[in-house]
Design a protein around this motif. Structure first.
Motif, mmCIF file in Angstrom:
data_model
loop_
_atom_site.group_PDB
_atom_site.id
_atom_site.type_symbol
_atom_site.label_atom_id
_atom_site.label_comp_id
_atom_site.label_asym_id
_atom_site.label_seq_id
_atom_site.Cartn_x
_atom_site.Cartn_y
_atom_site.Cartn_z
ATOM 1 N N LEU A 114 -12.853 -12.244 56.743
ATOM 2 C CA LEU A 114 -13.842 -12.945 55.931
ATOM 3 C C LEU A 114 -13.113 -13.598 54.771
ATOM 4 C CD1 LEU A 114 -16.712 -13.719 55.143
ATOM 5 C CD2 LEU A 114 -16.876 -11.541 53.906
ATOM 6 N N VAL A 115 -13.232 -14.907 54.670
ATOM 7 C CA VAL A 115 -12.554 -15.669 53.627
ATOM 8 C C VAL A 115 -13.608 -16.310 52.728
ATOM 9 C CG1 VAL A 115 -10.874 -17.482 53.134
ATOM 10 C CG2 VAL A 115 -10.686 -16.166 55.250
ATOM 11 N N LEU A 116 -13.538 -16.013 51.451
ATOM 12 C CA LEU A 116 -14.494 -16.546 50.482
ATOM 13 C C LEU A 116 -13.783 -17.380 49.432
ATOM 14 C CD1 LEU A 116 -16.952 -13.616 49.598
ATOM 15 C CD2 LEU A 116 -17.184 -15.355 51.371
ATOM 16 N N GLY A 117 -14.439 -18.463 49.007
ATOM 17 C CA GLY A 117 -14.037 -19.198 47.825
ATOM 18 C C GLY A 117 -15.082 -18.912 46.766
ATOM 19 N N SER A 118 -14.645 -18.483 45.597
ATOM 20 C CA SER A 118 -15.619 -18.032 44.608
ATOM 21 C C SER A 118 -15.353 -18.581 43.219
ATOM 22 C CB SER A 118 -15.622 -16.498 44.532
ATOM 23 O OG SER A 118 -14.523 -16.053 43.770
ATOM 24 N N ASP A 119 -16.394 -18.494 42.384
ATOM 25 C CA ASP A 119 -16.268 -18.795 40.962
ATOM 26 C C ASP A 119 -16.452 -17.495 40.180
ATOM 27 O OD1 ASP A 119 -18.917 -18.240 41.238
ATOM 28 O OD2 ASP A 119 -19.654 -20.033 40.238
ATOM 29 N N SER A 120 -15.932 -16.412 40.742
ATOM 30 C CA SER A 120 -16.211 -15.093 40.182
ATOM 31 C C SER A 120 -15.368 -14.742 38.966
ATOM 32 C CB SER A 120 -15.984 -14.018 41.248
ATOM 33 O OG SER A 120 -14.635 -14.004 41.652
ATOM 34 N N ARG A 121 -14.242 -15.424 38.796
ATOM 35 C CA ARG A 121 -13.363 -15.062 37.694
ATOM 36 C C ARG A 121 -13.829 -15.737 36.404
ATOM 37 N NH1 ARG A 121 -8.562 -13.825 40.431
ATOM 38 N NH2 ARG A 121 -9.169 -12.862 42.381
ATOM 39 N N SER A 122 -13.997 -14.954 35.375
ATOM 40 C CA SER A 122 -14.367 -15.521 34.086
ATOM 41 C C SER A 122 -13.107 -16.048 33.387
ATOM 42 C CB SER A 122 -15.039 -14.455 33.220
ATOM 43 O OG SER A 122 -14.167 -13.362 33.015
ATOM 44 N N GLY A 123 -13.266 -16.666 32.233
ATOM 45 C CA GLY A 123 -12.135 -17.194 31.493
ATOM 46 C C GLY A 123 -12.240 -18.686 31.301
ATOM 47 N N LYS A 124 -11.419 -19.203 30.375
ATOM 48 C CA LYS A 124 -11.498 -20.607 30.004
ATOM 49 C C LYS A 124 -11.227 -21.538 31.172
ATOM 50 C CE LYS A 124 -10.260 -19.971 25.123
ATOM 51 N NZ LYS A 124 -9.283 -20.300 24.056
ATOM 52 N N GLU A 125 -10.217 -21.211 31.992
ATOM 53 C CA GLU A 125 -9.839 -22.112 33.090
ATOM 54 C C GLU A 125 -10.981 -22.292 34.076
ATOM 55 O OE1 GLU A 125 -5.152 -21.864 33.895
ATOM 56 O OE2 GLU A 125 -6.228 -19.982 34.192
ATOM 57 N N ASN A 126 -11.569 -21.197 34.516
ATOM 58 C CA ASN A 126 -12.644 -21.292 35.487
ATOM 59 C C ASN A 126 -13.891 -21.930 34.897
ATOM 60 O OD1 ASN A 126 -11.920 -20.235 38.163
ATOM 61 N ND2 ASN A 126 -11.341 -18.419 37.023
ATOM 62 N N LYS A 127 -14.187 -21.628 33.657
ATOM 63 C CA LYS A 127 -15.352 -22.234 33.019
ATOM 64 C C LYS A 127 -15.178 -23.742 32.913
ATOM 65 C CE LYS A 127 -16.820 -18.136 30.434
ATOM 66 N NZ LYS A 127 -16.965 -17.506 29.104
ATOM 67 N N ALA A 128 -13.954 -24.184 32.592
ATOM 68 C CA ALA A 128 -13.696 -25.617 32.493
ATOM 69 C C ALA A 128 -13.827 -26.307 33.843
ATOM 70 C CB ALA A 128 -12.291 -25.857 31.931
ATOM 71 N N LEU A 129 -13.612 -25.536 34.923
ATOM 72 C CA LEU A 129 -13.693 -26.089 36.272
ATOM 73 C C LEU A 129 -15.064 -25.886 36.901
ATOM 74 C CD1 LEU A 129 -10.226 -24.864 37.564
ATOM 75 C CD2 LEU A 129 -10.871 -27.232 37.120
ATOM 76 N N GLY A 130 -15.997 -25.319 36.144
ATOM 77 C CA GLY A 130 -17.331 -25.107 36.666
ATOM 78 C C GLY A 130 -17.551 -23.729 37.232
ATOM 79 N N GLY A 131 -16.619 -22.787 36.980
ATOM 80 C CA GLY A 131 -16.750 -21.428 37.492
ATOM 81 C C GLY A 131 -17.756 -20.626 36.702
ATOM 82 N N GLY A 132 -18.129 -19.493 37.246
ATOM 83 C CA GLY A 132 -19.122 -18.635 36.617
ATOM 84 C C GLY A 132 -18.492 -17.650 35.667
ATOM 85 N N SER A 133 -19.330 -16.925 34.963
ATOM 86 C CA SER A 133 -18.874 -15.856 34.099
ATOM 87 C C SER A 133 -18.892 -14.565 34.884
ATOM 88 C CB SER A 133 -19.802 -15.730 32.891
ATOM 89 O OG SER A 133 -21.077 -15.303 33.318
ATOM 90 N N SER A 134 -18.476 -13.460 34.224
ATOM 91 C CA SER A 134 -18.437 -12.182 34.920
ATOM 92 C C SER A 134 -19.825 -11.721 35.314
ATOM 93 C CB SER A 134 -17.776 -11.131 34.018
ATOM 94 O OG SER A 134 -18.484 -11.029 32.788
ATOM 95 N N SER A 135 -20.861 -12.278 34.706
ATOM 96 C CA SER A 135 -22.225 -11.873 35.048
ATOM 97 C C SER A 135 -22.916 -12.872 35.972
ATOM 98 C CB SER A 135 -23.058 -11.727 33.758
ATOM 99 O OG SER A 135 -23.126 -12.962 33.083
ATOM 100 N N GLY A 136 -22.191 -13.900 36.417
ATOM 101 C CA GLY A 136 -22.813 -14.917 37.258
ATOM 102 C C GLY A 136 -21.978 -15.296 38.448
ATOM 103 N N ALA A 137 -21.396 -14.295 39.117
ATOM 104 C CA ALA A 137 -20.490 -14.564 40.227
ATOM 105 C C ALA A 137 -21.230 -15.103 41.439
ATOM 106 C CB ALA A 137 -19.746 -13.285 40.598
ATOM 107 N N ARG A 138 -20.581 -16.045 42.139
ATOM 108 C CA ARG A 138 -21.135 -16.608 43.373
ATOM 109 C C ARG A 138 -20.010 -16.843 44.367
ATOM 110 N NH1 ARG A 138 -23.523 -21.983 40.984
ATOM 111 N NH2 ARG A 138 -21.407 -21.880 40.127
ATOM 112 N N SER A 139 -20.342 -16.848 45.645
ATOM 113 C CA SER A 139 -19.376 -17.247 46.669
ATOM 114 C C SER A 139 -19.760 -18.650 47.116
ATOM 115 C CB SER A 139 -19.392 -16.275 47.849
ATOM 116 O OG SER A 139 -20.680 -16.140 48.397
ATOM 117 N N ASP A 140 -18.920 -19.624 46.789
ATOM 118 C CA ASP A 140 -19.235 -21.017 47.081
ATOM 119 C C ASP A 140 -18.915 -21.404 48.517
ATOM 120 O OD1 ASP A 140 -20.381 -21.767 44.754
ATOM 121 O OD2 ASP A 140 -18.958 -23.355 44.294
ATOM 122 N N THR A 141 -17.966 -20.729 49.144
ATOM 123 C CA THR A 141 -17.547 -21.043 50.500
ATOM 124 C C THR A 141 -17.346 -19.747 51.254
ATOM 125 O OG1 THR A 141 -16.366 -23.002 49.699
ATOM 126 C CG2 THR A 141 -15.787 -22.219 51.892
ATOM 127 N N ALA A 142 -17.856 -19.656 52.474
ATOM 128 C CA ALA A 142 -17.703 -18.440 53.273
ATOM 129 C C ALA A 142 -17.352 -18.801 54.702
ATOM 130 C CB ALA A 142 -18.985 -17.608 53.244
#
Length: 355
Positions: free
Chosen positions: A94-122
């Protein structure tokens, strides 16, 4: 949402994947191609650093024995007596692409915070016995499923949820619940789990000097912040990530159109990898390896460089010509025109073919 009715399968084969000259989807391409890169040049402190980058989750311990049966893994008969035999049995990852990692880099790229994790690709990556052929099955994140009860790290478990969005499994229970949900809807055992995050994907593209992609139509998507005219473009990591995520600026706005773009993007990315002679440029090799490993979360069976390289070595006979790509057959959900459900019996027949 009429594009959901047929998915990527057409009539005549009951949902079974058709062969076509293709490469793997976004995440599978990045990880499986990247594994072989890690095998060269990593030693001493650099090896330790890359090894320690990888995060892992003990899926087997969390889920116990209430799972589909394991496939049979056999060693290669051609392995020399002095070398560790390579496994040749079938494998499901099972291969997932996620925005699960918090931090400035992911937020700048549209990623989620630690309380808003999602799997964008499965995707379920199925490797045939002998490891010379593979099938990549993409599961649209808009699919409505019965999400099973999942164990939580904090103790206890989630409640069973009916008509839940497929990607909500990751949101409520992380990798463990994502694996359990996929196994529940497919009745196929997931032997391994690989996850890559937003920032790592963008860093990998940048480490390779960008990627050149040709689009067939204009893309105008405020949500992914991507605006491209039809034609050939050399994309930065941030732009490539936006291309992999865009959906509202193409076709009917469904997840199915995005999956097609991801296939095109990964083919271009792998061609970029091939044209960049990493093995003769140690600094570039390390930059790419750092980008890959720092973005990975795996199960405990793949959480070291040696294990990842072992997997990569077992796939040396797998060429892109031997990879099939397919989307799980779906139809528009009766309860919601913006969601889909598995198309039966085609979906069940597809999963059965991967056992």
């Amino acid at each position: 949402m009429t594009g959901h009715l047929a998915g990527h399968e057409e009539s005549g084969d009951a949902g079974r994947p058709r062969g076509r000259r293709s490469t793997v989807l976004k995440i599978a391409g990045l990880t499986l191609a990247g594994l072989l890169v890690l095998a060269a040049g990593a030693a001493g402190l650099a090896y330790w650093h890359l090894d320690s980058n990888i995060k892992s989750v003990d899926i087997d311990q969390a889920l116990g024995d209430d799972r589909p049966a394991k496939g049979v893994t056999t060693p290669s008969s051609s392995a020399s007596a002095s070398a560790s035999p390579l496994p040749t049995g079938s494998l499901n990852i099972l291969v997932l692409g996620s925005d699960s990692r918090s931090g400035k880099e992911n937020k700048a790229l549209g990623g989620g915070s630690s309380s808003g994790a999602r799997s964008d690709t499965a995707m379920v990556v199925h490797i045939d016995a002998g490891r010379k052929k593979a099938t990549i099955v993409s599961i649209p994140r808009d699919t409505l499923v019965t999400r099973p009860s999942c164990p939580l790290k904090s103790g206890g478990s989630t409640a069973v949820a009916y008509n839940a969005m497929f990607n909500s499994a990751y949101s409520v229970g992380g990798p463990v619940c994502a694996v359990k949900t996929v196994e529940s809807i497919t009745n196929v055992r997931m032997d391994h789990y690989i996850e890559i995050d937003f920032a790592g994907f963008a860093k990998l593209v940048n480490a390779l000097g960008g990627v050149t992609v040709t689009t067939d139509e204009d893309i105008d998507d405020d949500d992914s912040h991507l605006h491209l005219k039809a034609g050939t473009h050399h994309l930065t990591g941030k732009q490539a990530l936006a291309l992999a995520r865009t959906r509202h600026g193409i076709g009917d706005g469904s997840d199915l159109g995005r999956i097609g773009l991801q296939q095109k993007l990964v083919k271009a990315l792998l061609e970029q990898m091939a044209s960049t002679n990493l093995l003769t440029d140690p600094a570039k090799l390390y930059e790419v390896a750092q980008a890959v490993t720092s973005s990975l979360t795996t199960d405990t069976g793949l959480d070291s460089i040696s294990e990842l390289v072992g997997l990569g070595r077992s796939l040396e006979s797998l060429s892109s010509d031997s990879v099939k790509t397919v989307t799980m057959p779906v139809v528009t959900a009766p309860s919601d025109p913006n969601r889909v459900v598995a198309k039966e019996p085609a979906a069940s027949e597809l999963w059965e073919s991967l056992k």
